[in-house]
Scaffold this active site. Structure first.
Site, short mmCIF file in Angstrom:
data_model
loop_
_atom_site.label_atom_id
_atom_site.label_comp_id
_atom_site.label_asym_id
_atom_site.label_seq_id
_atom_site.Cartn_x
_atom_site.Cartn_y
_atom_site.Cartn_z
N SER A 157 0.86 -1.19 0.00
CA SER A 157 0.00 0.00 0.00
C SER A 157 0.89 1.24 0.00
O SER A 157 2.04 1.19 0.46
CB SER A 157 -0.85 -0.03 1.27
OG SER A 157 -1.25 1.26 1.65
N TYR A 175 -0.88 -1.02 10.51
CA TYR A 175 -1.20 -1.33 9.10
C TYR A 175 -0.04 -0.89 8.20
O TYR A 175 0.45 -1.68 7.38
CB TYR A 175 -2.50 -0.62 8.71
CG TYR A 175 -2.89 -0.86 7.26
CD1 TYR A 175 -3.46 -2.06 6.87
CD2 TYR A 175 -2.65 0.11 6.29
CE1 TYR A 175 -3.80 -2.28 5.54
CE2 TYR A 175 -2.99 -0.11 4.96
CZ TYR A 175 -3.56 -1.31 4.59
OH TYR A 175 -3.88 -1.53 3.28
N1 LIG Z 1 -8.83 -0.81 -0.28
C1 LIG Z 1 -7.77 -0.03 -0.26
O1 LIG Z 1 -7.88 1.22 -0.30
C2 LIG Z 1 -6.39 -0.62 -0.21
C3 LIG Z 1 -5.30 0.24 -0.35
C4 LIG Z 1 -4.03 -0.29 -0.30
C5 LIG Z 1 -3.84 -1.65 -0.11
N2 LIG Z 1 -4.92 -2.47 0.02
C6 LIG Z 1 -4.66 -3.89 0.26
O2 LIG Z 1 -5.40 -4.68 -0.65
C7 LIG Z 1 -5.77 -5.91 -0.05
C8 LIG Z 1 -7.27 -6.13 -0.20
O3 LIG Z 1 -7.96 -5.04 0.39
P1 LIG Z 1 -9.53 -4.83 0.24
O4 LIG Z 1 -9.74 -3.37 0.38
O5 LIG Z 1 -10.06 -5.54 -0.94
O6 LIG Z 1 -10.06 -5.54 1.57
P2 LIG Z 1 -11.53 -6.06 1.91
O7 LIG Z 1 -12.55 -5.44 1.02
O8 LIG Z 1 -11.69 -5.89 3.38
O9 LIG Z 1 -11.45 -7.61 1.57
C9 LIG Z 1 -10.63 -8.41 2.32
C10 LIG Z 1 -10.89 -9.86 1.99
O10 LIG Z 1 -10.13 -10.62 2.92
C11 LIG Z 1 -11.00 -11.49 3.64
N3 LIG Z 1 -10.55 -11.63 5.00
C12 LIG Z 1 -10.61 -10.74 6.00
N4 LIG Z 1 -10.10 -11.26 7.12
C13 LIG Z 1 -9.73 -12.52 6.82
C14 LIG Z 1 -9.16 -13.56 7.57
N5 LIG Z 1 -8.88 -13.43 8.86
N6 LIG Z 1 -8.89 -14.72 6.94
C15 LIG Z 1 -9.17 -14.90 5.63
N7 LIG Z 1 -9.74 -13.94 4.88
C16 LIG Z 1 -10.02 -12.76 5.47
C17 LIG Z 1 -12.35 -10.80 3.58
O11 LIG Z 1 -13.34 -11.75 3.83
P3 LIG Z 1 -14.69 -11.37 4.64
O12 LIG Z 1 -15.39 -10.38 3.76
O13 LIG Z 1 -15.37 -12.67 4.74
O14 LIG Z 1 -14.25 -10.79 5.97
C18 LIG Z 1 -12.34 -10.27 2.16
O15 LIG Z 1 -12.61 -11.31 1.26
C19 LIG Z 1 -5.31 -5.82 1.40
O16 LIG Z 1 -4.05 -6.46 1.54
C20 LIG Z 1 -5.15 -4.33 1.63
O17 LIG Z 1 -4.18 -4.03 2.62
C21 LIG Z 1 -6.20 -1.98 -0.02
#
Ligand SMILES: NC(=O)c1ccc[n+]([C@@H]2O[C@H](COP(=O)([O-])OP(=O)(O)OC[C@H]3O[C@@H](n4cnc5c(N)ncnc54)[C@H](OP(=O)(O)O)[C@@H]3O)[C@@H](O)[C@H]2O)c1
Length: 323
Positions: free
Chosen positions: A193, A205
């Site tokens: 990120s 984070y």
């Molecule tokens: N969104 C952003 O702005 C952003 C920016 C920079 C980096 N990122 C990175 O991109 C990646 C994905 O982010 P996202 O925004 O798509 O996140 P998200 O919408 O919260 O999705 C996360 C996924 O991981 C699953 N998950 C959560 N806790 C878990 C656990 N303990 N074991 C197994 N699965 C689990 C969730 O399942 P459930 O729905 O069932 O909980 C969901 O499928 C992350 O590594 C994040 O740090 C995101």
């Protein structure tokens, strides 16, 4: 130095700087807006189906990447922790080549992870997407480090860092063995990120996203040095804001459901340029390039702090209403 020589030297430096900017701009345009119509060919397999394991794939960016991989002809293994959500995600992909793995990335033991890896060892897995990650703490997610419990501190390390390190460690033999023909390659893609540089009120984070970054850089350099693993590409994706369930306040940002196509579409261009870091979406690339290369530290701190403070204030207002 004579005045004429000085003018020539300054003109030379100026021309070199202009050329550098033009080169960068050309790279930017070509990389982001000229993408292969048949991506990821090197990760497909002759005579058998190639699979990708995507973690955190029941929602958000992970599900979006999985959907794009299916569209490109890959089978996928979706890893998540809630069976019902995973089943719904798998159904939404509408493909016969989808499997699910129920693993809680925050609490999984080494035995559980190695059991999960064994359970998919019959598949030819050429891609590992270490996507799972987030803010494993009670609301509000933006708070000073000293308000976190020790369990919340550990949860960040467990979910965002320990799990992807353990899983990659166990998956590397499968990724190495997946190659059968000379031109075939495998891939590890890790999610970092823009916060990797260190942001206030999301200290754990940020720190774990820094771990994802350096883990990936180190692994990439290591893999390419050994002939037995040199066919495994390793990239770290550096993301700005994406609207998703863990980033509900990212109004105006690109949404998770389209972001997967940028990630998948950006892999070949990054690998062919021998990059280890990729910023798949052009908007993020501009923003992060500015942060990394142009802004002085004082301005970086100012802008990062103001942006995060604004989000923190909004969260604090939500929490006040909930009380
Ligand atoms: N969104 C952003 O702005 C952003 C920016 C920079 C980096 N990122 C990175 O991109 C990646 C994905 O982010 P996202 O925004 O798509 O996140 P998200 O919408 O919260 O999705 C996360 C996924 O991981 C699953 N998950 C959560 N806790 C878990 C656990 N303990 N074991 C197994 N699965 C689990 C969730 O399942 P459930 O729905 O069932 O909980 C969901 O499928 C992350 O590594 C994040 O740090 C995101």
């Amino acid at each position: 130095m004579a005045p004429t020589n000085l003018i020539i030297a300054l003109a030379g430096i100026g021309a070199a700087a202009v050329l550098r900017v033009l080169y960068w701009a050309a790279q930017f345009v070509v990389y982001h807006f000229w993408r292969s119509s048949k991506p990821l060919t090197a990760y497909k397999r002759v005579g058998t189906d190639a699979y990708a394991l995507v973690t955190g794939a029941s929602a958000g960016i992970g599900l979006s990447i999985a959907r794009e991989l299916v569209r490109q002809g890959f089978g996928v293994v979706l890893l998540g922790h809630l069976p019902d959500e995973l089943a719904a995600a798998a159904k939404s992909l509408n493909s016969p080549r989808v499997r699910t793995l129920v693993v809680n990335a925050r609490t999984a033991t080494p035995e559980h992870i190695s059991g999960a890896v064994k359970s998919i060892s019959d598949l030819n897995i050429s891609i590992l997407i270490n996507n799972v990650g987030g803010f494993p703490l009670a609301d509000p997610p933006l708070r000073s480090l000293n308000t976190l419990t020790t369990a919340e501190v550990d949860a960040h390390v467990d979910l965002n860092a320990r799990f992807m390190a353990r899983l990659t460690n166990l998956m590397l033999p499968l990724l190495a063995a997946s190659k059968k023909q000379t031109n075939e390659r495998s891939l590890v893609l890790n999610m970092s990120s823009a916060g990797r540089v260190g942001m206030p009120w999301i200290v754990m984070y940020s720190a774990t996203k820094g771990f994802n970054y350096s883990f990936s850089m180190a692994l990439s350099r290591e893999l390419e040095d050994d002939p037995a693993t040199a066919h495994i590409d390793c990239l770290v994706a550096v993301l700005g804001e994406v609207q998703s369930q863990s980033n509900v306040m990212a109004e105006g940002a690109i949404t998770a459901d389209v972001f997967g196509s940028y990630v998948v579409g950006g892999i070949d261009g990054a690998v062919s340029r021998k990059w280890r870091e990729v910023r798949p979406y052009w908007g993020h690339d501009l923003q992060i390039g500015l942060m990394d290369r142009i802004l002085p530290e004082s301005m970086l701190t100012h802008f990062a702090r103001e942006e995060l403070r604004e989000k923190k204030n909004r969260w604090d207002a939500i929490m006040a209403k909930r009380r």
